[in-house]
Design a protein around this motif. Structure first.
Motif, PDB file in Angstrom:
ATOM      1  N   ILE A 260       0.821  -1.136  -0.217  1.00 21.39           N
ATOM      2  CA  ILE A 260       0.052  -0.118   0.165  1.00 21.39           C
ATOM      3  C   ILE A 260       0.641   1.185  -0.021  1.00 21.39           C
ATOM      4  CG2 ILE A 260      -1.705   1.218   1.377  1.00 21.39           C
ATOM      5  CD1 ILE A 260      -3.030  -1.227   2.194  1.00 21.39           C
ATOM      6  N   LEU A 261       0.546   2.197  -0.870  1.00 19.64           N
ATOM      7  CA  LEU A 261       1.151   3.404  -1.033  1.00 19.64           C
ATOM      8  C   LEU A 261       0.463   4.501  -0.455  1.00 19.64           C
ATOM      9  CD1 LEU A 261       3.134   3.133  -4.512  1.00 19.64           C
ATOM     10  CD2 LEU A 261       3.865   2.449  -2.145  1.00 19.64           C
ATOM     11  N   SER A 262       1.015   5.540  -0.070  1.00 15.66           N
ATOM     12  CA  SER A 262       0.076   6.790   0.339  1.00 15.66           C
ATOM     13  C   SER A 262       0.424   7.913  -0.627  1.00 15.66           C
ATOM     14  CB  SER A 262       0.650   7.272   1.510  1.00 15.66           C
ATOM     15  OG  SER A 262      -0.366   8.248   2.211  1.00 15.66           O
ATOM     16  N   TYR A 263      -0.712   8.592  -1.255  1.00 14.32           N
ATOM     17  CA  TYR A 263      -0.398   9.482  -2.373  1.00 14.32           C
ATOM     18  C   TYR A 263      -0.672  10.885  -2.099  1.00 14.32           C
ATOM     19  CZ  TYR A 263      -0.355   5.419  -5.525  1.00 14.32           C
ATOM     20  OH  TYR A 263      -0.165   4.062  -6.211  1.00 14.32           O
ATOM     21  N   GLN A 264      -0.132  11.888  -2.873  1.00 18.97           N
ATOM     22  CA  GLN A 264      -0.422  13.215  -2.744  1.00 18.97           C
ATOM     23  C   GLN A 264      -1.843  13.381  -3.393  1.00 18.97           C
ATOM     24  OE1 GLN A 264       1.795  14.171  -0.945  1.00 18.97           O
ATOM     25  NE2 GLN A 264       3.264  15.367  -1.829  1.00 18.97           N
ATOM     26  N   PRO A 265      -2.493  14.674  -3.193  1.00 16.63           N
ATOM     27  CA  PRO A 265      -3.915  14.764  -3.742  1.00 16.63           C
ATOM     28  C   PRO A 265      -4.212  14.532  -5.237  1.00 16.63           C
ATOM     29  CG  PRO A 265      -3.044  16.638  -2.253  1.00 16.63           C
ATOM     30  CD  PRO A 265      -1.831  15.547  -2.734  1.00 16.63           C
ATOM     31  N   ASP A 266      -3.004  14.493  -6.127  1.00 13.11           N
ATOM     32  CA  ASP A 266      -3.048  14.094  -7.341  1.00 13.11           C
ATOM     33  C   ASP A 266      -3.439  12.613  -7.639  1.00 13.11           C
ATOM     34  OD1 ASP A 266      -0.677  13.232  -7.006  1.00 13.11           O
ATOM     35  OD2 ASP A 266       0.140  14.336  -8.514  1.00 13.11           O
ATOM     36  N   GLY A 267      -3.303  11.834  -6.916  1.00  8.04           N
ATOM     37  CA  GLY A 267      -3.271  10.469  -6.818  1.00  8.04           C
ATOM     38  C   GLY A 267      -2.336   9.599  -7.720  1.00  8.04           C
ATOM     39  N   LEU A 268      -1.292  10.334  -8.064  1.00  5.88           N
ATOM     40  CA  LEU A 268      -0.246   9.979  -8.956  1.00  5.88           C
ATOM     41  C   LEU A 268       1.071   9.658  -8.141  1.00  5.88           C
ATOM     42  CD1 LEU A 268      -0.952  11.898 -12.360  1.00  5.88           C
ATOM     43  CD2 LEU A 268      -1.316   9.372 -11.890  1.00  5.88           C
ATOM     44  N   SER A 269       1.438  10.983  -7.317  1.00 10.10           N
ATOM     45  CA  SER A 269       2.863  11.024  -6.698  1.00 10.10           C
ATOM     46  C   SER A 269       2.730  10.510  -5.450  1.00 10.10           C
ATOM     47  CB  SER A 269       3.024  12.542  -6.569  1.00 10.10           C
ATOM     48  OG  SER A 269       2.996  13.215  -7.963  1.00 10.10           O
ATOM     49  N   TRP A 270       3.859   9.576  -5.030  1.00 13.20           N
ATOM     50  CA  TRP A 270       3.740   8.999  -3.650  1.00 13.20           C
ATOM     51  C   TRP A 270       4.202  10.075  -2.778  1.00 13.20           C
ATOM     52  CZ3 TRP A 270       7.670   4.555  -5.751  1.00 13.20           C
ATOM     53  CH2 TRP A 270       7.290   3.864  -6.527  1.00 13.20           C
ATOM     54  N   SER A 271       3.557   9.693  -1.674  1.00  8.59           N
ATOM     55  CA  SER A 271       3.972  10.990  -0.760  1.00  8.59           C
ATOM     56  C   SER A 271       5.382  10.846  -0.251  1.00  8.59           C
ATOM     57  CB  SER A 271       2.968  10.679   0.665  1.00  8.59           C
ATOM     58  OG  SER A 271       3.656  11.730   1.632  1.00  8.59           O
ATOM     59  N   PRO A 272       6.249  12.024  -0.273  1.00 11.34           N
ATOM     60  CA  PRO A 272       7.832  11.920   0.198  1.00 11.34           C
ATOM     61  C   PRO A 272       7.767  11.280   1.596  1.00 11.34           C
ATOM     62  CG  PRO A 272       7.126  14.143  -0.128  1.00 11.34           C
ATOM     63  CD  PRO A 272       5.784  13.133  -0.488  1.00 11.34           C
ATOM     64  N   THR A 273       6.814  11.644   2.517  1.00 15.45           N
ATOM     65  CA  THR A 273       6.994  11.416   3.744  1.00 15.45           C
ATOM     66  C   THR A 273       6.487   9.942   4.119  1.00 15.45           C
ATOM     67  OG1 THR A 273       4.897  12.372   4.374  1.00 15.45           O
ATOM     68  CG2 THR A 273       6.815  14.021   4.264  1.00 15.45           C
ATOM     69  N   GLY A 274       6.176   9.203   3.275  1.00 17.53           N
ATOM     70  CA  GLY A 274       5.523   7.942   3.566  1.00 17.53           C
ATOM     71  C   GLY A 274       3.939   7.979   3.927  1.00 17.53           C
ATOM     72  N   LEU A 275       3.464   9.085   4.442  1.00 18.55           N
ATOM     73  CA  LEU A 275       2.115   9.156   4.812  1.00 18.55           C
ATOM     74  C   LEU A 275       1.488  10.349   4.339  1.00 18.55           C
ATOM     75  CD1 LEU A 275       2.177   8.516   8.832  1.00 18.55           C
ATOM     76  CD2 LEU A 275       1.880   6.978   6.841  1.00 18.55           C
ATOM     77  N   GLY A 276       0.634  10.249   3.111  1.00 25.90           N
ATOM     78  CA  GLY A 276       0.116  11.197   2.290  1.00 25.90           C
ATOM     79  C   GLY A 276      -1.482  11.505   2.506  1.00 25.90           C
ATOM     80  N   PRO A 277      -1.972  12.553   2.035  1.00 27.03           N
ATOM     81  CA  PRO A 277      -3.178  12.731   2.441  1.00 27.03           C
ATOM     82  C   PRO A 277      -4.530  12.049   1.498  1.00 27.03           C
ATOM     83  CG  PRO A 277      -2.357  14.477   0.775  1.00 27.03           C
ATOM     84  CD  PRO A 277      -0.995  13.451   1.177  1.00 27.03           C
ATOM     85  N   CYS A 278      -3.854  11.295   0.341  1.00 26.73           N
ATOM     86  CA  CYS A 278      -5.048  10.563  -0.575  1.00 26.73           C
ATOM     87  C   CYS A 278      -4.414   9.240  -0.208  1.00 26.73           C
ATOM     88  CB  CYS A 278      -4.829  11.062  -1.699  1.00 26.73           C
ATOM     89  SG  CYS A 278      -5.910  10.450  -3.021  1.00 26.73           S
ATOM     90  N   ASN A 279      -5.331   8.255   0.173  1.00 25.89           N
ATOM     91  CA  ASN A 279      -5.071   6.771   0.323  1.00 25.89           C
ATOM     92  C   ASN A 279      -6.315   5.942   0.048  1.00 25.89           C
ATOM     93  OD1 ASN A 279      -2.727   7.047   2.397  1.00 25.89           O
ATOM     94  ND2 ASN A 279      -4.053   8.737   3.105  1.00 25.89           N
ATOM     95  N   VAL A 280      -7.429   6.355  -0.230  1.00 24.60           N
ATOM     96  CA  VAL A 280      -8.566   5.390  -0.506  1.00 24.60           C
ATOM     97  C   VAL A 280      -9.161   5.878  -1.657  1.00 24.60           C
ATOM     98  CG1 VAL A 280     -10.635   4.321  -0.031  1.00 24.60           C
ATOM     99  CG2 VAL A 280      -8.875   4.646   1.860  1.00 24.60           C
ATOM    100  N   ASN A 281      -9.177   5.126  -2.747  1.00 27.46           N
ATOM    101  CA  ASN A 281      -9.969   5.488  -3.885  1.00 27.46           C
ATOM    102  C   ASN A 281      -9.222   6.574  -4.759  1.00 27.46           C
ATOM    103  OD1 ASN A 281     -12.054   3.526  -3.296  1.00 27.46           O
ATOM    104  ND2 ASN A 281     -13.538   5.055  -3.357  1.00 27.46           N
ATOM    105  N   CYS A 282      -7.886   6.381  -4.577  1.00 24.18           N
ATOM    106  CA  CYS A 282      -6.963   7.334  -5.029  1.00 24.18           C
ATOM    107  C   CYS A 282      -6.214   6.682  -6.292  1.00 24.18           C
ATOM    108  CB  CYS A 282      -5.773   7.983  -4.347  1.00 24.18           C
ATOM    109  SG  CYS A 282      -6.564   8.537  -2.918  1.00 24.18           S
ATOM    110  N   ASN A 283      -5.684   5.585  -6.054  1.00 21.62           N
ATOM    111  CA  ASN A 283      -4.833   4.935  -7.333  1.00 21.62           C
ATOM    112  C   ASN A 283      -4.980   3.251  -7.113  1.00 21.62           C
ATOM    113  OD1 ASN A 283      -2.585   3.912  -8.857  1.00 21.62           O
ATOM    114  ND2 ASN A 283      -2.093   5.950  -9.240  1.00 21.62           N
TER     115      ASN A 283
END
Length: 333
Positions: A260-283
């Motif tokens: 499981i990856l944690s994404y930025q709001p665009d749903g494309l970029s992985w969060s550089p900190t490991g914990l991002g704002p977009c996590n369900v129905n993003c990608n």
């Protein structure tokens, strides 16, 4: 004699009223249908969760999120060392698919020609009625980026569910300081405790057991929705049709798991900190993804089914993935 009939104006008024009523009722009808599909999806995951418990009761260990080279080289047993495959294959005898299980040659790779008859068989329990896309993956291969074991002439039936391997490992290593373990393992992960390194380097593989899940079975995920994997979907939109990665991850007999990856709001970029704002129905490439409104279904190690909302707090989701980091949570989400 006076004739009784509708005038043109009256007819147009009636048609207009009917059109308005249809427009008002159609969303309600669609909502009811989706609610039914969502419940069917939950029921299928519930049966997968029950099959997992039955498997454990019989084998004394849990089905591995994936097995075989290079992500889970398990000790010899039902599957020969190095032969790759999916937990969905191991669960076949426990979901009333023993005939299919017996047609599958467990001494061969899942993508072997001799297993084509078995892996092209659709298993309704492994699909979610709300998902879009085809039921078959055209072209199959061992892993993403493999230069060998690519078979464009073969195919396999797909699944809309996947086993949780871990959080982030082995791809999304944070580029900035991270206070949590970026490689937190899931309940079905074949990676042993105290492992380190990248893929085969420094990793100890073993068959997962419930005793390894010290965070509690009701607080640790086993399977999630990851729908329509024959294509890449991002934030509700088709992003890439037929990506090559689907050849390994879309079939029910394939790799069978996700990191499981944690994404930025665009749903494309992985969060550089490991914990991002977009996590369900993003990608749906490496994330929890469904075509339900507001979230996705999941099943936990105790067999319970829960709906993970799109706005779930990422810290809570991380805790639900990890099996032994002492971060179990009973918080509502």
């Amino acid at each position: 004699m006076r004739r009784i009939a509708f005038t043109l104006i009256e007819l147009l008024v009636v048609i207009g009223i009917v059109g308005i009523l249809v427009a008002l009722l159609l969303p309600a009808v669609q909502s009811v249908r989706e609610s039914t599909r969502r419940m069917q999806c939950q029921d299928r995951l519930r049966q997968i969760g029950l099959a997992t418990l039955l498997y454990e009761n019989t084998e004394t260990y849990l089905p591995a999120a994936t097995y075989g080279d290079p992500y889970g080289i398990l000790p010899t047993g039902n599957f020969q060392n190095g032969v790759s495959g999916s937990p969905f294959t191991e669960l076949l005898p426990y979901i009333e698919q023993r005939g299919l299980w017996e047609r599958y040659d467990r001494s061969l790779e899942w993508f072997h020609q001799d297993n084509q008859v078995a892996v092209t068989k659709a298993v309704p329990l492994y699909r979610c009625p709300s998902a879009v896309g085809g039921a078959t993956q055209q072209g199959i291969q061992r892993v993403v980026g493999a230069t060998q074991d690519v078979h464009l002439d073969r195919s396999a039936a797909v699944t809309d569910f996947t086993a949780v391997y871990s959080w982030g490992f082995p791809y999304a290593i944070p580029s900035t300081p991270f206070t949590r373990d970026p490689w937190a393992m899931g309940a079905l992960s074949p990676v042993g405790e105290n492992s380190s390194g990248f893929l085969g380097a420094g990793l100890s593989f073993k068959r997962p057991k419930r005793t390894m899940t010290t965070d509690g079975s009701s607080h640790t995920l086993t399977f999630i929705e990851q729908a329509a994997k024959t294509d890449t979907w991002v934030n509700g939109r088709l992003y890439e049709p037929s990506p090559s990665a689907a050849r390994a991850w879309a079939p029910w007999a394939g790799r069978g798991c996700t990191w499981i990856l944690s994404y930025q709001p665009d749903g494309l970029s992985w969060s550089p900190t490991g914990l991002g704002p977009c996590n369900v129905n993003c990608n749906n490439r490496q994330g929890i993804y469904s075509f339900h409104v507001g979230g996705a279904n999941s099943v936990f190690l105790d067999g319970s089914i829960r709906f993970l909302p799109r706005e779930i707090d990422v810290e809570i989701l991380y805790a639900l993935v990890s099996r032994s980091r002492g971060d179990h949570t009973g918080e509502e989400y």
